[in-house]
Design a protein around this motif. Structure first.
Motif, PDB file in Angstrom:
ATOM      1  N   LYS A   1       9.215  -1.564  12.023  1.00 45.71           N
ATOM      2  CA  LYS A   1       9.667  -1.518  10.713  1.00 45.71           C
ATOM      3  C   LYS A   1       9.163  -2.746   9.362  1.00 45.71           C
ATOM      4  O   LYS A   1       8.868  -3.451   9.703  1.00 45.71           O
ATOM      5  N   THR A   2       8.416  -1.818   8.565  1.00 47.45           N
ATOM      6  CA  THR A   2       7.302  -2.527   7.975  1.00 47.45           C
ATOM      7  C   THR A   2       7.696  -2.412   6.436  1.00 47.45           C
ATOM      8  O   THR A   2       7.324  -1.416   6.314  1.00 47.45           O
ATOM      9  N   TYR A   3       7.954  -3.529   5.427  1.00 49.03           N
ATOM     10  CA  TYR A   3       7.408  -2.998   4.497  1.00 49.03           C
ATOM     11  C   TYR A   3       7.109  -3.781   3.165  1.00 49.03           C
ATOM     12  O   TYR A   3       6.463  -4.964   3.619  1.00 49.03           O
TER      13      TYR A   3
ATOM     14  N   GLY B   1       4.163  -5.480   5.563  1.00 48.49           N
ATOM     15  CA  GLY B   1       4.546  -6.071   6.556  1.00 48.49           C
ATOM     16  C   GLY B   1       4.068  -7.764   6.207  1.00 48.49           C
ATOM     17  O   GLY B   1       3.445  -8.007   5.659  1.00 48.49           O
TER      18      GLY B   1
ATOM     19  N   LYS C   1       1.807 -13.387   8.858  1.00 47.74           N
ATOM     20  CA  LYS C   1       2.708 -14.611   9.244  1.00 47.74           C
ATOM     21  C   LYS C   1       1.763 -16.390   9.804  1.00 47.74           C
ATOM     22  O   LYS C   1       2.683 -16.621   9.913  1.00 47.74           O
TER      23      LYS C   1
ATOM     24  N   THR D   1       6.697 -17.500   4.436  1.00 50.07           N
ATOM     25  CA  THR D   1       7.133 -16.686   4.687  1.00 50.07           C
ATOM     26  C   THR D   1       8.020 -17.128   5.705  1.00 50.07           C
ATOM     27  O   THR D   1       7.451 -18.344   6.623  1.00 50.07           O
TER      28      THR D   1
ATOM     29  N   TYR E   1      10.659 -11.221   9.741  1.00 52.39           N
ATOM     30  CA  TYR E   1       9.975 -12.160   8.871  1.00 52.39           C
ATOM     31  C   TYR E   1      10.183 -12.025   8.007  1.00 52.39           C
ATOM     32  O   TYR E   1       9.916 -10.280   7.118  1.00 52.39           O
TER      33      TYR E   1
ATOM     34  N   THR F   1       8.165  -7.647   8.280  1.00 58.10           N
ATOM     35  CA  THR F   1       8.175  -7.158   9.031  1.00 58.10           C
ATOM     36  C   THR F   1       9.980  -7.009   9.902  1.00 58.10           C
ATOM     37  O   THR F   1      10.224  -7.983  10.139  1.00 58.10           O
TER      38      THR F   1
ATOM     39  N   GLU G   1      11.353  -6.457  13.431  1.00 61.44           N
ATOM     40  CA  GLU G   1      10.724  -6.335  14.721  1.00 61.44           C
ATOM     41  C   GLU G   1      11.850  -5.643  15.989  1.00 61.44           C
ATOM     42  O   GLU G   1      12.818  -5.868  16.000  1.00 61.44           O
TER      43      GLU G   1
END
Length: 146
Positions: free
Chosen positions: A23-25, A28, A31, A53, A101, A143, A145
Protein backbone atom coordinates in the motif's frame (compact mmCIF):
# COMPACT_ATOMS: atom_id res chain seq x y z
CA UNK A 1 -8.70 -18.35 -25.70
CA UNK A 2 -11.86 -16.30 -25.37
CA UNK A 3 -11.64 -12.54 -24.94
CA UNK A 4 -13.49 -12.75 -21.61
CA UNK A 5 -11.02 -15.31 -20.27
CA UNK A 6 -8.04 -13.21 -21.35
CA UNK A 7 -9.51 -10.11 -19.70
CA UNK A 8 -10.19 -12.04 -16.49
CA UNK A 9 -6.60 -13.32 -16.45
CA UNK A 10 -5.26 -9.79 -16.96
CA UNK A 11 -7.42 -8.45 -14.12
CA UNK A 12 -6.24 -11.26 -11.80
CA UNK A 13 -2.61 -10.59 -12.73
CA UNK A 14 -3.04 -6.87 -12.03
CA UNK A 15 -4.70 -7.54 -8.68
CA UNK A 16 -1.93 -9.97 -7.70
CA UNK A 17 0.78 -7.47 -8.65
CA UNK A 18 -0.91 -4.80 -6.53
CA UNK A 19 -1.03 -7.17 -3.55
CA UNK A 20 2.67 -7.92 -3.93
CA UNK A 21 3.56 -4.21 -3.95
CA UNK A 22 1.65 -3.32 -0.79
CA UNK A 23 0.00 0.00 0.00
CA UNK A 24 1.29 3.46 -0.86
CA UNK A 25 0.14 6.88 0.29
CA UNK A 26 0.90 10.11 -1.60
CA UNK A 27 3.03 8.29 -4.17
CA UNK A 28 5.00 6.20 -1.67
CA UNK A 29 8.08 6.84 0.42
CA UNK A 30 11.33 8.16 -1.10
CA UNK A 31 13.75 5.33 -0.25
CA UNK A 32 16.72 7.37 -1.49
CA UNK A 33 16.51 9.40 1.76
CA UNK A 34 16.65 6.35 4.07
CA UNK A 35 17.90 7.01 7.61
CA UNK A 36 17.68 4.51 10.46
CA UNK A 37 15.28 5.35 13.27
CA UNK A 38 18.14 5.28 15.80
CA UNK A 39 20.16 7.74 13.69
CA UNK A 40 17.12 10.00 13.28
CA UNK A 41 16.48 10.06 17.04
CA UNK A 42 20.17 10.60 17.89
CA UNK A 43 20.18 13.77 15.74
CA UNK A 44 16.52 14.67 16.33
CA UNK A 45 16.78 18.46 15.97
CA UNK A 46 18.29 18.13 12.48
CA UNK A 47 15.34 16.08 11.23
CA UNK A 48 12.73 18.60 12.36
CA UNK A 49 13.57 20.54 9.19
CA UNK A 50 15.39 18.00 6.99
CA UNK A 51 13.25 15.40 5.23
CA UNK A 52 14.18 11.76 5.80
CA UNK A 53 12.74 8.32 5.18
CA UNK A 54 12.55 5.82 8.01
CA UNK A 55 11.92 2.08 7.90
CA UNK A 56 10.60 -0.30 10.51
CA UNK A 57 8.28 -3.15 11.31
CA UNK A 58 4.80 -1.96 12.24
CA UNK A 59 4.13 -3.04 15.83
CA UNK A 60 0.89 -1.14 16.50
CA UNK A 61 -1.76 0.79 14.59
CA UNK A 62 -4.40 3.22 15.88
CA UNK A 63 -7.55 1.16 16.37
CA UNK A 64 -9.95 4.10 16.19
CA UNK A 65 -8.98 5.99 13.02
CA UNK A 66 -5.78 4.47 11.66
CA UNK A 67 -4.10 7.85 12.17
CA UNK A 68 -0.81 6.51 13.57
CA UNK A 69 1.40 3.47 13.50
CA UNK A 70 4.31 2.51 15.72
CA UNK A 71 7.50 1.38 13.99
CA UNK A 72 10.14 -0.78 15.65
CA UNK A 73 13.60 0.74 15.43
CA UNK A 74 16.83 -0.91 14.35
CA UNK A 75 17.81 -0.58 18.05
CA UNK A 76 16.31 -2.92 20.62
CA UNK A 77 13.56 -1.41 22.83
CA UNK A 78 13.30 1.72 20.65
CA UNK A 79 10.36 2.70 18.46
CA UNK A 80 8.88 5.73 16.77
CA UNK A 81 5.29 6.75 16.20
CA UNK A 82 4.32 7.84 12.68
CA UNK A 83 1.39 10.24 13.04
CA UNK A 84 -0.90 11.89 10.48
CA UNK A 85 -3.92 14.15 10.83
CA UNK A 86 -7.12 12.13 11.03
CA UNK A 87 -8.21 11.17 7.54
CA UNK A 88 -5.02 12.26 5.70
CA UNK A 89 -3.87 8.64 5.55
CA UNK A 90 -5.60 5.66 7.13
CA UNK A 91 -3.26 2.86 8.20
CA UNK A 92 -5.04 -0.50 8.28
CA UNK A 93 -4.89 -2.79 11.33
CA UNK A 94 -3.80 -5.56 8.96
CA UNK A 95 -0.51 -3.69 8.47
CA UNK A 96 0.82 -4.89 11.83
CA UNK A 97 3.90 -7.04 11.32
CA UNK A 98 4.64 -5.56 7.88
CA UNK A 99 7.53 -3.31 6.91
CA UNK A 100 6.76 0.38 6.45
CA UNK A 101 8.75 3.23 4.95
CA UNK A 102 7.74 6.80 5.78
CA UNK A 103 9.13 10.02 4.30
CA UNK A 104 8.69 13.19 6.35
CA UNK A 105 10.07 15.18 9.27
CA UNK A 106 10.32 14.74 13.01
CA UNK A 107 8.25 16.65 15.54
CA UNK A 108 9.66 17.05 19.03
CA UNK A 109 6.96 17.53 21.64
CA UNK A 110 8.01 18.24 25.24
CA UNK A 111 5.57 16.76 27.76
CA UNK A 112 4.66 18.08 31.18
CA UNK A 113 5.44 15.89 34.17
CA UNK A 114 1.74 15.09 34.46
CA UNK A 115 1.50 14.08 30.78
CA UNK A 116 4.68 12.01 31.13
CA UNK A 117 3.33 10.05 34.08
CA UNK A 118 -0.10 9.57 32.47
CA UNK A 119 1.65 8.11 29.44
CA UNK A 120 3.85 5.89 31.62
CA UNK A 121 0.85 4.70 33.66
CA UNK A 122 -0.96 3.75 30.42
CA UNK A 123 2.13 1.70 29.46
CA UNK A 124 2.29 0.05 32.91
CA UNK A 125 5.53 1.86 33.76
CA UNK A 126 6.53 3.51 37.03
CA UNK A 127 6.12 7.27 37.46
CA UNK A 128 9.19 9.48 37.04
CA UNK A 129 10.33 12.83 38.49
CA UNK A 130 11.29 14.54 35.24
CA UNK A 131 9.18 15.21 32.15
CA UNK A 132 9.91 13.35 28.93
CA UNK A 133 10.01 14.44 25.32
CA UNK A 134 7.80 12.74 22.73
CA UNK A 135 9.08 12.22 19.20
CA UNK A 136 6.51 11.95 16.40
CA UNK A 137 7.35 11.35 12.77
CA UNK A 138 5.05 13.36 10.48
CA UNK A 139 5.00 11.71 7.04
CA UNK A 140 4.21 13.22 3.68
CA UNK A 141 4.35 9.80 1.97
CA UNK A 142 4.27 6.17 3.16
CA UNK A 143 4.83 2.72 1.67
CA UNK A 144 3.68 -0.43 3.47
CA UNK A 145 5.14 -3.59 1.98
CA UNK A 146 3.56 -7.02 2.10
Amino acid sequence: MKAGTTLAMMVCALMFSQLAIGKTYNGGADKSKLVSISQLLSDAQRYTTQTATIQGTITRVCKKRGCWMQLASDQKFQSLRVKVRDGDMVFPMTAQGKTAYATGTLKIKPLTLEQTNQKRTAQNLSPVDTPEVMHLFIPTAVTIED
